[in-house]
Design a protein around this motif. Structure first.
Motif, PDB file in Angstrom:
ATOM      1  N   PRO A 177       6.861   5.943 -11.646  1.00  0.00           N
ATOM      2  CA  PRO A 177       8.088   5.827 -10.859  1.00  0.00           C
ATOM      3  C   PRO A 177       8.313   7.112 -10.075  1.00  0.00           C
ATOM      4  N   LEU A 178       8.983   7.000  -8.936  1.00  0.00           N
ATOM      5  CA  LEU A 178       9.238   8.169  -8.093  1.00  0.00           C
ATOM      6  C   LEU A 178      10.686   8.140  -7.621  1.00  0.00           C
ATOM      7  N   PRO A 179      11.300   9.316  -7.428  1.00  0.00           N
ATOM      8  CA  PRO A 179      12.685   9.357  -6.944  1.00  0.00           C
ATOM      9  C   PRO A 179      12.788   8.887  -5.498  1.00  0.00           C
ATOM     10  N   ILE A 180      13.892   8.194  -5.198  1.00  0.00           N
ATOM     11  CA  ILE A 180      14.238   7.859  -3.829  1.00  0.00           C
ATOM     12  C   ILE A 180      15.692   8.292  -3.613  1.00  0.00           C
ATOM     13  N   ALA A 181      16.257   7.949  -2.482  1.00  0.00           N
ATOM     14  CA  ALA A 181      17.617   8.372  -2.149  1.00  0.00           C
ATOM     15  C   ALA A 181      18.646   7.762  -3.105  1.00  0.00           C
ATOM     16  N   CYS A 182      19.857   8.322  -3.080  1.00  0.00           N
ATOM     17  CA  CYS A 182      21.011   7.807  -3.833  1.00  0.00           C
ATOM     18  C   CYS A 182      20.816   7.876  -5.342  1.00  0.00           C
ATOM     19  N   GLY A 183      19.945   8.781  -5.808  1.00  0.00           N
ATOM     20  CA  GLY A 183      19.727   8.946  -7.238  1.00  0.00           C
ATOM     21  C   GLY A 183      18.991   7.801  -7.889  1.00  0.00           C
ATOM     22  N   GLN A 184      18.296   6.980  -7.101  1.00  0.00           N
ATOM     23  CA  GLN A 184      17.574   5.826  -7.619  1.00  0.00           C
ATOM     24  C   GLN A 184      16.068   6.122  -7.677  1.00  0.00           C
ATOM     25  N   THR A 185      15.289   5.139  -8.093  1.00  0.00           N
ATOM     26  CA  THR A 185      13.839   5.321  -8.184  1.00  0.00           C
ATOM     27  C   THR A 185      13.118   4.106  -7.616  1.00  0.00           C
ATOM     28  N   ILE A 186      11.878   4.331  -7.194  1.00  0.00           N
ATOM     29  CA  ILE A 186      10.957   3.229  -6.914  1.00  0.00           C
ATOM     30  C   ILE A 186      10.148   3.037  -8.190  1.00  0.00           C
ATOM     31  N   SER A 187      10.127   1.811  -8.680  1.00  0.00           N
ATOM     32  CA  SER A 187       9.569   1.558 -10.009  1.00  0.00           C
ATOM     33  C   SER A 187       8.064   1.809 -10.063  1.00  0.00           C
ATOM     34  N   GLN A 188       7.595   2.023 -11.281  1.00  0.00           N
ATOM     35  CA  GLN A 188       6.170   2.167 -11.550  1.00  0.00           C
ATOM     36  C   GLN A 188       5.454   0.897 -11.109  1.00  0.00           C
ATOM     37  N   PRO A 189       4.397   0.998 -10.299  1.00  0.00           N
ATOM     38  CA  PRO A 189       3.741  -0.191  -9.760  1.00  0.00           C
ATOM     39  C   PRO A 189       3.304  -1.202 -10.814  1.00  0.00           C
ATOM     40  N   SER A 190       2.789  -0.743 -11.949  1.00  0.00           N
ATOM     41  CA  SER A 190       2.357  -1.701 -12.966  1.00  0.00           C
ATOM     42  C   SER A 190       3.533  -2.486 -13.524  1.00  0.00           C
ATOM     43  N   VAL A 191       4.701  -1.854 -13.618  1.00  0.00           N
ATOM     44  CA  VAL A 191       5.895  -2.572 -14.070  1.00  0.00           C
ATOM     45  C   VAL A 191       6.336  -3.575 -13.007  1.00  0.00           C
ATOM     46  N   VAL A 192       6.273  -3.182 -11.737  1.00  0.00           N
ATOM     47  CA  VAL A 192       6.559  -4.111 -10.638  1.00  0.00           C
ATOM     48  C   VAL A 192       5.639  -5.323 -10.746  1.00  0.00           C
ATOM     49  N   GLY A 193       4.358  -5.068 -10.977  1.00  0.00           N
ATOM     50  CA  GLY A 193       3.396  -6.161 -11.083  1.00  0.00           C
ATOM     51  C   GLY A 193       3.661  -7.067 -12.264  1.00  0.00           C
ATOM     52  N   PHE A 232       6.994   2.984   1.480  1.00  0.00           N
ATOM     53  CA  PHE A 232       8.297   2.957   0.825  1.00  0.00           C
ATOM     54  C   PHE A 232       8.636   4.266   0.106  1.00  0.00           C
ATOM     55  N   VAL A 233       7.731   5.224   0.145  1.00  0.00           N
ATOM     56  CA  VAL A 233       7.951   6.514  -0.511  1.00  0.00           C
ATOM     57  C   VAL A 233       8.041   7.587   0.570  1.00  0.00           C
ATOM     58  N   ARG A 234       9.115   8.343   0.562  1.00  0.00           N
ATOM     59  CA  ARG A 234       9.356   9.310   1.629  1.00  0.00           C
ATOM     60  C   ARG A 234       9.411  10.728   1.085  1.00  0.00           C
ATOM     61  N   GLY A 235       9.305  11.673   2.006  1.00  0.00           N
ATOM     62  CA  GLY A 235       9.491  13.074   1.652  1.00  0.00           C
ATOM     63  C   GLY A 235       8.358  13.637   0.824  1.00  0.00           C
ATOM     64  N   ILE A 236       8.708  14.543  -0.086  1.00  0.00           N
ATOM     65  CA  ILE A 236       7.699  15.306  -0.813  1.00  0.00           C
ATOM     66  C   ILE A 236       6.907  14.455  -1.800  1.00  0.00           C
ATOM     67  N   PHE A 237       7.381  13.253  -2.114  1.00  0.00           N
ATOM     68  CA  PHE A 237       6.682  12.401  -3.080  1.00  0.00           C
ATOM     69  C   PHE A 237       5.727  11.423  -2.412  1.00  0.00           C
ATOM     70  N   ALA A 238       5.655  11.441  -1.090  1.00  0.00           N
ATOM     71  CA  ALA A 238       4.825  10.465  -0.378  1.00  0.00           C
ATOM     72  C   ALA A 238       3.359  10.546  -0.799  1.00  0.00           C
ATOM     73  N   ALA A 239       2.882  11.755  -1.090  1.00  0.00           N
ATOM     74  CA  ALA A 239       1.481  11.927  -1.465  1.00  0.00           C
ATOM     75  C   ALA A 239       1.154  11.292  -2.812  1.00  0.00           C
ATOM     76  N   ARG A 240       2.179  10.928  -3.576  1.00  0.00           N
ATOM     77  CA  ARG A 240       1.954  10.351  -4.908  1.00  0.00           C
ATOM     78  C   ARG A 240       2.196   8.842  -4.924  1.00  0.00           C
ATOM     79  N   ALA A 241       2.254   8.240  -3.734  1.00  0.00           N
ATOM     80  CA  ALA A 241       2.596   6.816  -3.632  1.00  0.00           C
ATOM     81  C   ALA A 241       1.615   5.917  -4.352  1.00  0.00           C
ATOM     82  N   TYR A 242       0.363   6.349  -4.507  1.00  0.00           N
ATOM     83  CA  TYR A 242      -0.655   5.472  -5.105  1.00  0.00           C
ATOM     84  C   TYR A 242      -0.918   5.799  -6.569  1.00  0.00           C
ATOM     85  N   GLU A 243      -0.017   6.558  -7.171  1.00  0.00           N
ATOM     86  CA  GLU A 243      -0.092   6.801  -8.603  1.00  0.00           C
ATOM     87  C   GLU A 243       0.787   5.781  -9.329  1.00  0.00           C
ATOM     88  N   ASP A 244       0.386   5.415 -10.524  1.00  0.00           N
ATOM     89  CA  ASP A 244       1.136   4.432 -11.286  1.00  0.00           C
ATOM     90  C   ASP A 244       2.266   5.123 -12.042  1.00  0.00           C
TER      91      ASP A 244
END
Length: 228
Positions: free
Chosen positions: A66-82, A52-64
């Motif tokens: 949040p990371l930027p995604i398209a449309c100025g949004q973010t993929i939430s911090q995994p611990s918060v998702v949990g 679910f993480v694309r582009g230059i941030f893909a390598a950080r997918a397993y860090e706890d």
């Protein structure tokens, strides 16, 4: 969690072990931050955040984090998702509404726990990309659509559980009304992006009970549709 991303200097045949180590650290970080429900941890172990993480941030997918995604949004911090998923206490026969599809990561985790998940977003691009990922993962119990999430999804209501991944000043009235008696809604509330709290709303026979869970920081819940 200190991220191991970017530390791969070994041979190619070392990569699978490195990925396994990243995922092990990922799960350890979840537990250490309060995600203790076994069903939630199993669901998060099954759903690869790297999908679910694309582009230059893909390598950080397993860090706890949040990371930027398209449309100025973010993929939430995994611990918060949990923690949000854990607070919902989803049963295997539940129907869940998610407001704010984003990358689709949260919906994919909900799909491991619920009978049916509806997820909506105001950005067509995000919904399209999430649908592609759901299809690639074989998630047949998730329906994603583009609509104004502040009004919920009345055609499919009522819902056993509702999860909102964007912050409103108060729980939106339409969403409260689309929650079944005994149902639970989890959402961030706050008047600014600097002061927000995650709350759990339980619908009772007499009204609604509110429990404050923890401080958080989410993008705002915006009415209308995006232009992408």
């Amino acid at each position: 969690m200190t991220g191991p991303a970017g530390e791969d200097h070994g041979r190619d045949d070392d990569l699978p072990a490195t990925l396994a180590e990243r995922k092990m650290r990922f799960l350890f970080a979840l537990r250490s931050r309060g995600v203790t429900d076994a069903r939630v941890l199993t669901a998060m172990e099954k759903v690869d955040r790297g999908r679910f993480v694309r582009g230059i941030f893909a390598a950080r997918a397993y860090e706890d984090m949040p990371l930027p995604i398209a449309c100025g949004q973010t993929i939430s911090q995994p611990s918060v998702v949990g923690l949000m998923t854990q607070a919902l206490n989803i049963g295997p026969r539940d129907t869940v509404l998610e407001i704010g599809t984003g990358s689709g990561y949260q919906a994919a985790i909900l799909a491991q726990l619920a009978r049916r998940v509806y997820t909506v977003d105001r950005w067509k691009r995000l919904v399209r990309e999430a649908q592609e990922t759901f299809s690639a993962l074989g998630l047949v119990n998730v329906t994603a659509m583009t609509t104004d999430g502040s009004f919920g999804l009345p055609d499919q209501a009522p819902f056993d559980r509702i999860l909102v991944t964007a912050a409103a000043e108060d729980p939106p009235g339409p969403l409260l009304q689309q929650l079944k008696p005994g149902g639970i809604m989890v959402l961030p509330v706050g008047q600014s992006d600097a002061v927000q709290h995650l709350i759990k709303v339980t619908r009772t026979e007499r009204g609604f009970d509110y429990d404050e869970l923890r401080p958080v920081r989410f993008v705002p819940l915006v009415e209308g549709l995006g232009n992408e």
